[in-house]
Write an enzyme that holds these catalytic residues in place. Structure first.
Site, PDB file in Angstrom:
ATOM      1  N   GLY A  99       0.730  -1.216  -0.009  1.00 30.13           N
ATOM      2  CA  GLY A  99       0.157   0.017   0.167  1.00 30.13           C
ATOM      3  C   GLY A  99       0.906   1.307   0.069  1.00 30.13           C
ATOM      4  O   GLY A  99       2.375   1.381   0.109  1.00 30.13           O
ATOM      5  N   ASP A 100       0.052   2.465  -0.142  1.00 28.28           N
ATOM      6  CA  ASP A 100       1.061   3.921  -0.217  1.00 28.28           C
ATOM      7  C   ASP A 100       1.810   3.919  -1.292  1.00 28.28           C
ATOM      8  O   ASP A 100       2.991   4.569  -1.027  1.00 28.28           O
ATOM      9  CB  ASP A 100       1.576   4.091   1.209  1.00 28.28           C
ATOM     10  CG  ASP A 100       0.597   3.831   2.239  1.00 28.28           C
ATOM     11  OD1 ASP A 100      -0.702   4.477   1.772  1.00 28.28           O
ATOM     12  OD2 ASP A 100       0.891   3.706   3.377  1.00 28.28           O
ATOM     13  N   GLU A 101       1.677   3.042  -2.442  1.00 29.00           N
ATOM     14  CA  GLU A 101       3.020   3.149  -3.367  1.00 29.00           C
ATOM     15  C   GLU A 101       2.777   4.473  -4.086  1.00 29.00           C
ATOM     16  O   GLU A 101       3.649   4.961  -4.758  1.00 29.00           O
ATOM     17  CB  GLU A 101       2.576   2.030  -4.465  1.00 29.00           C
ATOM     18  CG  GLU A 101       2.768   0.629  -3.811  1.00 29.00           C
ATOM     19  CD  GLU A 101       1.447   0.010  -3.081  1.00 29.00           C
ATOM     20  OE1 GLU A 101       0.664   0.872  -3.188  1.00 29.00           O
ATOM     21  OE2 GLU A 101       1.634  -1.108  -2.956  1.00 29.00           O
ATOM     22  N   GLY A 102       1.527   5.344  -4.037  1.00 33.00           N
ATOM     23  CA  GLY A 102       1.442   6.500  -4.776  1.00 33.00           C
ATOM     24  C   GLY A 102       0.294   6.450  -5.871  1.00 33.00           C
ATOM     25  O   GLY A 102       0.317   7.003  -6.968  1.00 33.00           O
ATOM     26  N   LYS A 103      -0.528   5.287  -5.606  1.00 31.65           N
ATOM     27  CA  LYS A 103      -1.683   5.291  -6.531  1.00 31.65           C
ATOM     28  C   LYS A 103      -2.524   6.677  -6.828  1.00 31.65           C
ATOM     29  O   LYS A 103      -2.812   6.715  -7.868  1.00 31.65           O
ATOM     30  CB  LYS A 103      -2.697   4.189  -5.996  1.00 31.65           C
ATOM     31  CG  LYS A 103      -1.770   2.594  -5.761  1.00 31.65           C
ATOM     32  CD  LYS A 103      -2.913   1.740  -5.028  1.00 31.65           C
ATOM     33  CE  LYS A 103      -3.121   2.196  -3.627  1.00 31.65           C
ATOM     34  NZ  LYS A 103      -2.006   1.926  -2.677  1.00 31.65           N
ATOM     35  N   ALA A 108      -8.045   3.165   2.869  1.00 36.63           N
ATOM     36  CA  ALA A 108      -7.149   3.959   2.047  1.00 36.63           C
ATOM     37  C   ALA A 108      -6.918   5.378   2.337  1.00 36.63           C
ATOM     38  O   ALA A 108      -7.796   6.144   2.709  1.00 36.63           O
ATOM     39  CB  ALA A 108      -7.586   3.674   0.783  1.00 36.63           C
ATOM     40  N   GLY A 109      -5.751   5.799   1.848  1.00 36.43           N
ATOM     41  CA  GLY A 109      -5.512   7.176   1.921  1.00 36.43           C
ATOM     42  C   GLY A 109      -4.717   7.624   0.524  1.00 36.43           C
ATOM     43  O   GLY A 109      -3.445   7.093   0.539  1.00 36.43           O
ATOM     44  N   HIS A 110      -5.311   8.200  -0.407  1.00 33.68           N
ATOM     45  CA  HIS A 110      -4.592   8.460  -1.453  1.00 33.68           C
ATOM     46  C   HIS A 110      -4.373   9.855  -1.810  1.00 33.68           C
ATOM     47  O   HIS A 110      -5.320  10.654  -2.056  1.00 33.68           O
ATOM     48  CB  HIS A 110      -5.617   7.724  -2.783  1.00 33.68           C
ATOM     49  CG  HIS A 110      -5.832   6.289  -2.828  1.00 33.68           C
ATOM     50  ND1 HIS A 110      -6.405   5.783  -3.808  1.00 33.68           N
ATOM     51  CD2 HIS A 110      -5.155   5.335  -1.834  1.00 33.68           C
ATOM     52  CE1 HIS A 110      -6.307   4.282  -3.371  1.00 33.68           C
ATOM     53  NE2 HIS A 110      -5.647   4.526  -2.320  1.00 33.68           N
ATOM     54  N   THR A 170      -6.372  -0.103  10.382  1.00 30.52           N
ATOM     55  CA  THR A 170      -6.737   1.422  10.409  1.00 30.52           C
ATOM     56  C   THR A 170      -7.996   1.785  11.165  1.00 30.52           C
ATOM     57  O   THR A 170      -8.304   2.600  11.432  1.00 30.52           O
ATOM     58  CB  THR A 170      -6.973   1.644   9.091  1.00 30.52           C
ATOM     59  OG1 THR A 170      -8.189   1.087   8.393  1.00 30.52           O
ATOM     60  CG2 THR A 170      -5.985   1.682   8.280  1.00 30.52           C
ATOM     61  N   ARG A 195     -23.289 -12.672   4.537  1.00 31.33           N
ATOM     62  CA  ARG A 195     -24.677 -12.230   3.960  1.00 31.33           C
ATOM     63  C   ARG A 195     -25.611 -11.538   5.105  1.00 31.33           C
ATOM     64  O   ARG A 195     -26.744 -11.883   5.036  1.00 31.33           O
ATOM     65  CB  ARG A 195     -25.239 -13.684   3.461  1.00 31.33           C
ATOM     66  CG  ARG A 195     -24.562 -14.209   2.412  1.00 31.33           C
ATOM     67  CD  ARG A 195     -24.679 -15.487   1.774  1.00 31.33           C
ATOM     68  NE  ARG A 195     -24.199 -16.381   2.980  1.00 31.33           N
ATOM     69  CZ  ARG A 195     -24.106 -18.059   2.868  1.00 31.33           C
ATOM     70  NH1 ARG A 195     -24.649 -18.556   1.820  1.00 31.33           N
ATOM     71  NH2 ARG A 195     -23.652 -18.447   3.824  1.00 31.33           N
ATOM     72  N   GLN A 233      -4.945  -0.230  -1.183  1.00 30.46           N
ATOM     73  CA  GLN A 233      -3.940  -0.965  -0.383  1.00 30.46           C
ATOM     74  C   GLN A 233      -2.967  -1.694  -1.567  1.00 30.46           C
ATOM     75  O   GLN A 233      -2.608  -1.025  -2.517  1.00 30.46           O
ATOM     76  CB  GLN A 233      -4.636  -2.220   0.157  1.00 30.46           C
ATOM     77  CG  GLN A 233      -5.539  -1.843   1.430  1.00 30.46           C
ATOM     78  CD  GLN A 233      -6.983  -1.236   1.067  1.00 30.46           C
ATOM     79  OE1 GLN A 233      -7.504  -1.813   0.552  1.00 30.46           O
ATOM     80  NE2 GLN A 233      -6.870  -0.225   1.497  1.00 30.46           N
ATOM     81  N   THR A 251      -5.510  -7.033   4.532  1.00 29.45           N
ATOM     82  CA  THR A 251      -6.758  -6.342   4.501  1.00 29.45           C
ATOM     83  C   THR A 251      -7.855  -7.527   4.231  1.00 29.45           C
ATOM     84  O   THR A 251      -7.398  -8.625   3.897  1.00 29.45           O
ATOM     85  CB  THR A 251      -6.692  -4.901   3.591  1.00 29.45           C
ATOM     86  OG1 THR A 251      -7.855  -4.331   4.001  1.00 29.45           O
ATOM     87  CG2 THR A 251      -6.815  -5.340   2.174  1.00 29.45           C
ATOM     88  N   ASP A 267      13.071   9.712  -6.163  1.00 33.46           N
ATOM     89  CA  ASP A 267      13.971  10.935  -5.803  1.00 33.46           C
ATOM     90  C   ASP A 267      14.381  10.783  -4.309  1.00 33.46           C
ATOM     91  O   ASP A 267      15.158  11.581  -3.871  1.00 33.46           O
ATOM     92  CB  ASP A 267      13.079  12.233  -6.073  1.00 33.46           C
ATOM     93  CG  ASP A 267      11.584  12.024  -5.308  1.00 33.46           C
ATOM     94  OD1 ASP A 267      10.852  11.098  -5.586  1.00 33.46           O
ATOM     95  OD2 ASP A 267      11.403  12.567  -4.400  1.00 33.46           O
TER      96      ASP A 267
END
Ligand code: GDP
Ligand code: IMO
Ligand code: MG
Length: 422
Positions: A12-16, A39-41, A129, A143, A222, A237, A331
Site C-alpha cells: 500500500g501507499d505506493e502512490g496510486k 485507503a489514503g490516496h 486502520t 450475507r 491497498q 486487509t 527521488d
C-alpha cells in the site's frame, strides 16, 4: 474497449492516488474497485493537496465520471466529509460521482467491532486502520450486510437496527467498553446526505461504457502484499487487492482486462504488523522515512521502511499479470551512496526466490548493491536527463521482472512525472 487497472504491488501507499490523477487526464471514467476508507490516496497539483479515502482519484479532472464500485465498503460519515471538502475546492462532486448500489455500508458498530477485535489480539494485532473494514467484509460474505441500494428501501431503518442488534450481541464476547449508539445520529444524517448522489447498477454502467469504447481506469486500494488470499495472512486487509479484484469489484469479465499498471516505490514501506523482510530499523530506514515523508495518509502512523524487495515485487506482478510498471519516489533515494535490492531470501536458512507460506518464517534478504546517483531527480522532466546510475537501477528491475517501467514519478506533484516513450 478493455478495462485498464492501476494497482499497488507492495504493502500500500505506493502512490496510486498521484498516478490515477495523472492518468485520469486521458481516462473519462475512473472506478474504485475494493477497499474502503482504510485507503489514503494523496494528490498534489499546484497549491492543492488532497487525501482521498473513498472517492476515485479522477474526481479533480474535468469531464470525468467517477464510480465507487460494488467491491468497495463505504462509511457514510467519512464519505460526506470527503465530498464537502472536495466541494469547497469548487468541484461539482454530485455531477462527477456515482455510487454502485451493491457497495456495502460500514456501520458505526462495524468500527466498534474492529476496535474490540484488535484490542483482544494484544501483541498479535493486525495494526488495522480501525475503519471497520474487516467486520464490514465479514458481514458481506456472511450475507448480513447493508448496501447503498438498501438506503432507498422503506424498511432501511429496521434493517439497520437489526444489524446493529446482531453486532451488540457479537460484541458480548469481548471485554471492551463502548457506547452502542456512538456516531449513530451522525451516520443517519450522512445516509440522508448520500441520497443526493446517483446510485447505479455499476456492472451494467461499466460494461455499457466499455461497449461504447469509453476508456475506463480501475483504481485499486491497498497493495498486493495485503491481499486477503495472497498477502501475509493474517496481516492483510479483507479484500482482493490484486487485478482479479477489479473483475470482482466492478463486475467486469477477466477477458475484458487491458493494461495492468503495477505501481511500486523504488524502496518499500509497510504500515501495521506483519512480515517485512527488507525492513531497516536503523538510520538508513529513518532517512527513508524522513526523506519520503513516510507517515500514514489515513492514520498518521510512521510507516516502516526498507529496501526494494524483488521477490515480493515479482510475486505481485505474477498475481496480477502486470503489463507495465510505474516506479514511484526514486527521488527519495537521491542522497544515498549505496542502494540495495533484495534478489533472494534465506528462509529459515535455506535460499529461496519464493514468498514463503509461513508468515512467521525467519527471512534474511540476499542483496545486490547499486551505486547511488547522488543527484536531485525531482526537477528532471525528460528521460534523457536521468543519471546513468539511476537508469542502471531501472534497467535491472526491468530485466528481473521482465516488465517495462513506463512511468517514473520523481515527486508528489502531477508535473513531476516522466512518461517514457515506447
Ligand atoms: P497511495 O495510498 O498509493 O495513493 O499513496 P499515499 O498517498 O498513501 O502515499 C504516497 C505518498 O508519497 C504521498 O504523500 C504522495 O504525495 C507522495 N508521493 C507520490 N509520488 C511521489 C514521488 O514520486 N516522490 C515523492 N517524493 N513523493 C511522492
Ligand atoms: P492505501 O490504499 C497501507 C493496512 C493496515 C493494516 C492492514 C489491515 O492508502 O494504499 P485494515 O484497516 O484494512 O483492517 O488494515 O492493512 N492497510 C494499509 N496500509 N495503505 C493502505 O491503503 C492500507 N489499508 C490498509 O495498516 O496493516
Ligand atoms: Mg495510502
Amino acid at each position: 474497449m478493455k478495462l485498464d487497472v492501476v494497482l499497488g504491488l507492495q504493502w500500500g501507499d505506493e502512490g496510486k492516488g498521484k498516478i490515477v490523477d495523472v492518468l485520469a487526464d486521458t481516462y473519462p471514467v475512473i472506478a474504485r474497485f475494493q477497499g474502503g476508507p482504510n485507503a489514503g490516496h494523496s494528490l498534489n497539483f499546484g497549491d492543492t493537496k488532497f487525501v482521498l479515502h473513498s472517492i476515485p482519484a479522477g474526481v479533480f479532472r474535468k469531464n470525468t465520471i467517477n464510480i465507487i464500485g460494488s467491491g468497495v465498503v463505504l462509511d457514510p460519515i467519512i464519505f460526506r466529509t470527503e465530498c464537502m471538502d472536495i466541494e469547497k475546492l469548487g468541484v461539482p462532486i454530485r455531477e462527477r460521482l456515482k455510487i454502485s448500489k451493491k457497495t456495502h455500508l460500514i456501520l458505526p458498530t462495524h468500527r466498534i467491532i474492529d476496535a474490540a477485535s484488535e484490542a483482544s489480539k494484544g501483541k498479535s494485532k493486525i495494526g488495522s486502520t480501525l475503519k471497520g473494514i474487516g467486520p464490514t467484509y465479514m458481514d458481506k460474505t456472511g450475507r448480513n450486510g447493508l448496501r447503498v441500494g438498501d438506503i432507498l428501501a422503506t424498511d432501511f431503518i429496521e434493517r439497520f437496527n437489526a444489524l446493529k442488534t446482531k453486532h451488540i450481541s457479537f460484541l458480548k464476547q469481548f471485554d471492551f467498553q463502548y457506547d452502542p449508539d456512538q456516531n449513530e445520529k451522525e451516520w443517519l444524517d450522512a445516509i440522508e446526505y448520500m441520497k443526493q448522489f446517483e446510485f447505479i447498477d455499476g456492472e451494467y454502467v461499466i460494461n455499457e461504457f466499455l461497449d461504447k469504447n469509453k476508456k475506463i481506469l480501475a483504481e485499486g486500494a491497498q497493495g498486493s502484499m495485503l491481499d486477503i488470499d495472497f498477502g501475509s495472512y493474517p496481516f492483510v486487509t479483507s479484500s482482493s487487492t490484486a487485478c482479479a479484484g477489479a473483475c470482482i469489484g466492478l463486475g467486469v469479465a477477466p477477458s475484458k482486462i487491458g493494461r495492468v499498471y503495477g505501481i511500486f516505490k523504488a524502496y518499500c514501506t509497510r504500515v501495521g504488523s506483519g512480515p517485512f523482510p527488507t525492513e531497516l530499523n536503523d538510520s538508513v530506514g529513518e532517512e527513508l522515512r524522513q526523506r519520503g515523508f513516510e507517515f500514514g495518509a489515513t492514520t498518521g502512523r510512521p510507516r516502516r521502511t526498507g529496501w526494494l524487495d524483488l521477490i515480493a515485487l515479482k510475486y505481485a506482478i505474477m498475481l496480477s499479470g502486470v503489463t507495465e510498471l510505474i516506479m514511484m519516489k526514486a527521488d527519495v533515494l537521491d542522497t544515498f551512496d549505496t542502494i540495495k535490492v533484495a534478489t533472494g531470501y534465506k528462509v529459515n536458512g535455506e535460499y529461496s526466490e519464493h514468498v514463503p507460506f509461513d508468515t512467521y518464517a525467519e527471512i534474511e534478504p540476499v542483496y545486490k548493491e547499486f551505486a547511488g546517483w547522488k543527484k536531485d531527480l525531482s526537477q528532471i522532466k525528460k528521460e534523457e536527463n536521468l543519471p546513468y546510475e539511476f537508469m542502471k537501477y531501472v534497467k535491472f528491475i526491468e530485466e528481473e521482472t521482465k516488465v517495462p517501467v513506463k512511468i517514473i514519478s520523481l515527486g508528489p506533484d502531477r508535473e513531476q512525472t516522466i512518461i517514457r516513450e515506447d
